[in-house]
Design a protein around this motif. Sequence first.
Motif, mmCIF file in Angstrom:
data_model
loop_
_atom_site.group_PDB
_atom_site.id
_atom_site.type_symbol
_atom_site.label_atom_id
_atom_site.label_comp_id
_atom_site.label_asym_id
_atom_site.label_seq_id
_atom_site.Cartn_x
_atom_site.Cartn_y
_atom_site.Cartn_z
ATOM 1 N N CYS A 195 -13.298 -0.784 -1.815
ATOM 2 C CA CYS A 195 -12.820 -0.657 -0.432
ATOM 3 C C CYS A 195 -11.688 0.366 -0.401
ATOM 4 O O CYS A 195 -10.838 0.391 -1.297
ATOM 5 C CB CYS A 195 -12.312 -1.997 0.099
ATOM 6 N N SER A 196 -11.638 1.175 0.623
ATOM 7 C CA SER A 196 -10.664 2.251 0.712
ATOM 8 C C SER A 196 -9.242 1.719 0.851
ATOM 9 O O SER A 196 -8.992 0.716 1.519
ATOM 10 C CB SER A 196 -10.979 3.154 1.909
ATOM 11 N N HIS A 197 -8.304 2.429 0.205
ATOM 12 C CA HIS A 197 -6.886 2.105 0.369
ATOM 13 C C HIS A 197 -6.341 2.610 1.706
ATOM 14 O O HIS A 197 -5.227 2.266 2.095
ATOM 15 C CB HIS A 197 -6.062 2.712 -0.775
ATOM 16 N N ARG B 94 -7.867 -4.581 3.141
ATOM 17 C CA ARG B 94 -8.865 -3.993 2.255
ATOM 18 C C ARG B 94 -9.209 -5.019 1.184
ATOM 19 O O ARG B 94 -8.371 -5.847 0.796
ATOM 20 C CB ARG B 94 -8.352 -2.704 1.608
ATOM 21 N N TYR C 151 -8.647 -10.226 -0.426
ATOM 22 C CA TYR C 151 -8.272 -9.036 0.335
ATOM 23 C C TYR C 151 -6.793 -9.108 0.671
ATOM 24 O O TYR C 151 -6.150 -10.154 0.495
ATOM 25 C CB TYR C 151 -9.100 -8.942 1.625
ATOM 26 N N ASP D 30 -8.060 5.766 -4.296
ATOM 27 C CA ASP D 30 -9.496 5.576 -4.210
ATOM 28 C C ASP D 30 -10.224 6.391 -5.273
ATOM 29 O O ASP D 30 -11.448 6.377 -5.345
ATOM 30 C CB ASP D 30 -10.003 5.976 -2.815
ATOM 31 N N TRP E 281 -17.682 -4.112 1.116
ATOM 32 C CA TRP E 281 -17.405 -5.528 1.357
ATOM 33 C C TRP E 281 -18.563 -6.412 0.897
ATOM 34 O O TRP E 281 -18.358 -7.575 0.514
ATOM 35 C CB TRP E 281 -17.088 -5.763 2.826
ATOM 36 N N ILE F 112 -5.958 2.149 5.002
ATOM 37 C CA ILE F 112 -6.105 1.180 6.074
ATOM 38 C C ILE F 112 -4.936 1.313 7.044
ATOM 39 O O ILE F 112 -3.870 1.803 6.691
ATOM 40 C CB ILE F 112 -6.178 -0.260 5.540
ATOM 41 N N HIS G 98 0.811 -1.214 0.000
ATOM 42 C CA HIS G 98 0.000 0.000 0.000
ATOM 43 C C HIS G 98 0.844 1.264 0.000
ATOM 44 O O HIS G 98 0.320 2.366 0.034
ATOM 45 C CB HIS G 98 -0.977 -0.053 1.173
#
Length: 414
Positions: free
Chosen positions: A55-57, A65, A221, A41, A169, A59, A34
């Motif tokens: 899903c958002s980066h 994610r 994920y 996003d 999700w 984290i 990441h």
Amino acid sequence: MKIARWGQTALGVFAAVVGLGALGAGSAYAQNAHANPRATDAVQRSGNVYHKAVCSHSITLGMARCDAQIRTDARGEPFKGKPGPGPGPNTNPAGYGPTDLRTAYAVTASGSSATTIAIVDAYGYPNAETDLGTYRSQFGLPACTTANGCFKVVGQTGSSNLPRYNSGWAQEQALDLDMASAMCPNCKILLVQASSASFTNLATAVNTAAALGAKVISNSYGGGESGSSSYAAYYNHPGVAVTASAGDSGYGAQFPATAPGVIAIGGTTLTKASNTRGFTETVWSGTGSGCSAVFAKPSWQTDTLCTTRMETDISAVADPSTGVAVYGPTGRGKGSAWLVFGGTSVSAPLIGGIYGALGVSPNAAQKIWTASSSAFNDVTSGNNGSCGGTYFCTAGAGYDGPTGRGTPAGSAAF
């Protein structure tokens, strides 16, 4: 709305400073997928196709994610892949359906109810069974319901107490369920919903899936490798095919795909063609790959430049530009619709479904590396970043990081 294009990023800066010696496990880049400058996003554009992560980066350490990419319009609204005119199942929605995917990878087996494929994801999805029913009915697949014993959903410890809803999700779960169904229409499906996207909860869910008898466990994920060693054992179940997405942020490794007991699944661009196979494939530029900063090299991996666990092992379609049809949540309210998805969240359950259809034998990951080269469609063009021209991120004849040994060409790889 900000729109990002693949290739118009800071990867060139990284390429200018990296040398071959930086490509091993000690690379800070390899330690955290990441950190990839392409992780975004924002709405992205690939050719004339727009897509974005569901899903958002953003984290934190110890969190994952999902790796699904949804086709959108230029504003980021979901592209509704509605069926064209015509009667019901005879007219397919946009995106590849089961017949396309099974043809592309020469899969003829349909599995049996003796095999359970587990889908592990985070959060709840109340419409999972009904949305899955719509997908299977559209494509003429047998019904898979709670009532007929084919479908079951449990929380991370196996209980009937299910977690709260999360739209991103839930879209991931719809994608996973549909891909497993496409490749193994006769398999049973177990959906295990972790209470959150923490690796503590997701790893618990994986163990629950194994304890409940799943022969395939699909994980779409990932997250950074830092601190992941304490979770690796949860993803190692001898005799069970545990698949995991390689990631959607380009060159850079992620966990759990780098865990020694996992089959790491990369992504391709799958295009119809006028050849014997009917398709051609290149590297999808968003797929992950890399040399682990944490895990030792398994004895069965035979590449030579990476001295630790190398991601990827095998691959399948993941490019949103050549995406798959999915029936699931739109992310706008509680409604569902026909959508088109990409990301290595496509390839992980797709390969998992093939394992289910063909039957899982011991040492599943090892057999990928020892199978004849004729068992694969060798992907020889494309890259997912800058790595000094090595196989870490550049396709070529034989093994390469973005696509592993290639994509399945029938049952021999399994």
